[in-house]
Design a protein around this motif. Structure first.
Motif, PDB file in Angstrom:
ATOM      1  N   ASN A   1     -50.743 -76.361  -6.635  1.00 42.35           N
ATOM      2  CA  ASN A   1     -50.435 -76.641  -8.030  1.00 42.35           C
ATOM      3  C   ASN A   1     -51.629 -77.241  -8.785  1.00 42.35           C
ATOM      4  O   ASN A   1     -51.977 -78.406  -8.601  1.00 42.35           O
TER       5      ASN A   1
ATOM      6  N   THR B   1     -51.830 -78.272 -11.710  1.00 42.53           N
ATOM      7  CA  THR B   1     -51.440 -79.364 -12.593  1.00 42.53           C
ATOM      8  C   THR B   1     -51.814 -80.714 -11.984  1.00 42.53           C
ATOM      9  O   THR B   1     -51.989 -81.699 -12.709  1.00 42.53           O
ATOM     10  N   ARG B   2     -51.969 -80.776 -10.675  1.00 43.48           N
ATOM     11  CA  ARG B   2     -52.333 -82.023  -9.995  1.00 43.48           C
ATOM     12  C   ARG B   2     -53.839 -82.263  -9.982  1.00 43.48           C
ATOM     13  O   ARG B   2     -54.295 -83.241  -9.380  1.00 43.48           O
TER      14      ARG B   2
ATOM     15  N   ASN C   1     -45.364 -79.702  -0.477  1.00 46.03           N
ATOM     16  CA  ASN C   1     -44.376 -80.281  -1.369  1.00 46.03           C
ATOM     17  C   ASN C   1     -42.987 -79.774  -0.987  1.00 46.03           C
ATOM     18  O   ASN C   1     -42.815 -78.631  -0.563  1.00 46.03           O
TER      19      ASN C   1
ATOM     20  N   HIS D   1     -48.167 -88.407  -1.182  1.00 49.46           N
ATOM     21  CA  HIS D   1     -48.800 -87.415  -0.327  1.00 49.46           C
ATOM     22  C   HIS D   1     -48.892 -87.928   1.109  1.00 49.46           C
ATOM     23  O   HIS D   1     -49.351 -89.035   1.355  1.00 49.46           O
TER      24      HIS D   1
ATOM     25  N   ALA E   1     -45.583 -81.363 -12.595  1.00 44.30           N
ATOM     26  CA  ALA E   1     -45.920 -82.050 -11.351  1.00 44.30           C
ATOM     27  C   ALA E   1     -45.176 -83.377 -11.315  1.00 44.30           C
ATOM     28  O   ALA E   1     -45.517 -84.293 -12.066  1.00 44.30           O
TER      29      ALA E   1
ATOM     30  N   ASP F   1     -44.597 -77.651  -8.991  1.00 40.24           N
ATOM     31  CA  ASP F   1     -44.577 -78.207  -7.640  1.00 40.24           C
ATOM     32  C   ASP F   1     -44.166 -77.198  -6.577  1.00 40.24           C
ATOM     33  O   ASP F   1     -44.319 -77.463  -5.382  1.00 40.24           O
TER      34      ASP F   1
ATOM     35  N   TYR G   1     -57.023 -81.379  -5.938  1.00 38.57           N
ATOM     36  CA  TYR G   1     -55.809 -80.968  -5.223  1.00 38.57           C
ATOM     37  C   TYR G   1     -55.732 -79.452  -5.116  1.00 38.57           C
ATOM     38  O   TYR G   1     -55.457 -78.911  -4.036  1.00 38.57           O
ATOM     39  N   SER G   2     -55.962 -78.752  -6.219  1.00 40.45           N
ATOM     40  CA  SER G   2     -55.836 -77.295  -6.202  1.00 40.45           C
ATOM     41  C   SER G   2     -56.966 -76.636  -5.420  1.00 40.45           C
ATOM     42  O   SER G   2     -56.823 -75.505  -4.939  1.00 40.45           O
TER      43      SER G   2
ATOM     44  N   TRP H   1     -54.646 -79.842  -1.329  1.00 39.43           N
ATOM     45  CA  TRP H   1     -53.367 -79.315  -0.864  1.00 39.43           C
ATOM     46  C   TRP H   1     -53.398 -78.914   0.607  1.00 39.43           C
ATOM     47  O   TRP H   1     -52.355 -78.846   1.267  1.00 39.43           O
TER      48      TRP H   1
END
Length: 329
Positions: free
Chosen positions: A138, A140-141, A156, A34, A29, A133, A145-146, A150
């Motif tokens: 993702n 990983t964020r 992204n 954002h 990431a 990304d 976020y997941s 998002w």
């Protein structure tokens, strides 16, 4: 699994075999700013407030007929997503005759997680670039976020850039899916919101206020149940098949999400129509659904991973746990 309602568009381009992108190695990431989509933020804010009010009405004044009615729609919508958008159209894990395709498309419309065309593209991106990304949600964020973040920000740049070259030819050639895409606004509005509001008013004597807010409660509840697959099933659980990736086996998610929580297995064998080895069908109602239509002859060419292949991968790259979270001997 839920797909972004962002206004960002991705136009498919030919010649994807000639395009070479920098390899993204998960988990990855890069720093980014954002850009919040204000319309999405306001829409979800209203939806959640309306759902809370709908929960109050469901517990106080809504009729039992209305509650059962929405429970049925909830299940239909979930199967339209799991058996339809996910296992049939994204992964082509089985084939469906035209009557079943139409049924699944309508059921998926009850869920309103964007059109199936958008859903499939984003989910194919998720599998090709998982936990980077270029993965639309993702993990990983982080869990927020997941799960939902998002949906509130612009895609992204890696998603937009690489998404142009995802093969969608099978989807664009499908008349059932093109019908949903072409008539998305009136069709989704009618199937997902209008009819589930009007029917309880006409048949069960609900007021507009109660009927509408219980409809929103059902819609928001289903969104969050689906989003658990993107978030919780990528962050918490065991990894019996591949301990090097983020997707996990999460029994609670499987129970809530109609069998979609065996996510470590699914990312290792995405083409298996069960998304879990056969022994876990007790929590895999989507597999029951597909098996029923296979019995009718409407679903066919069901793809599965052999027991030998599953056991081989489990021993070679797994974390030593089985899918129920029990340490293996």
């Amino acid at each position: 699994m839920l797909q972004s309602s962002s206004t960002d568009t991705i136009t498919e381009q030919p010649g994807n075999d000639e395009i070479h992108f920098e390899k993204l190695i998960a988990p990855q990431a890069a720093p980014r700013k954002h850009e919040i989509i204000k319309f999405n933020l306001l829409t979800f804010a209203y939806g959640h407030l309306a759902a809370l009010y709908g929960l109050y009405l469901a517990c106080t004044v809504a009729t039992w007929q209305t509650i059962i009615f929405h429970c049925i729609i909830y299940a239909l919508a979930f199967f339209g997503t799991t058996a339809g958008a996910h296992r049939l159209w994204t992964h082509k894990a089985y084939k469906a005759k035209m009557p079943l395709q139409i049924i699944l498309m309508v059921m998926n419309t009850f869920a309103f997680q964007n059109t199936i065309v958008h859903w499939v593209r984003d989910h194919r991106m998720h599998h090709k670039y998982s936990d980077t990304d270029a993965d639309p949600h993702n993990p990983t964020r982080g869990v927020f976020y997941s799960h939902m973040g998002w949906l509130l920000v612009r895609k992204n740049e890696e998603v937009k850039k690489r998404g142009k070259f995802i093969d969608m030819s099978d989807i664009y050639s499908n008349p059932v899916l093109m019908f949903q895409k072409k008539y998305a606004i009136p069709f989704v509005g009618t199937v997902c919101f209008l009819l589930p509001t009007v029917i309880p008013m006409y048949f069960f004597g609900e007021s507009l206020n109660t009927a509408w807010h219980v409809t929103i409660l059902r819609y928001i509840s289903l969104i969050h149940a689906t989003l658990l697959i993107n978030s919780v099933a990528h962050l918490y659980g065991t990894k019996p098949y591949d301990k090097t990736i983020k997707p996990t086996q999460n029994l609670l998610v499987s129970l809530i999400a109609f069998g979609e929580g065996f996510h470590n297995y699914h990312h290792v064998f995405p083409w298996d129509y069960r998304t879990a080895e056969l022994g876990n069908n007790a929590l895999n109602s989507t597999t029951w659904f597909i098996d029923f239509f296979a019995w009718l002859g409407w679903a066919y060419d069901l793809k599965t991973a052999s027991d030998d292949l599953v056991q081989s991968r489990l021993k070679r790259t797994g974390d030593g746990n089985n899918t129920w979270g029990v340490k293996m001997l």
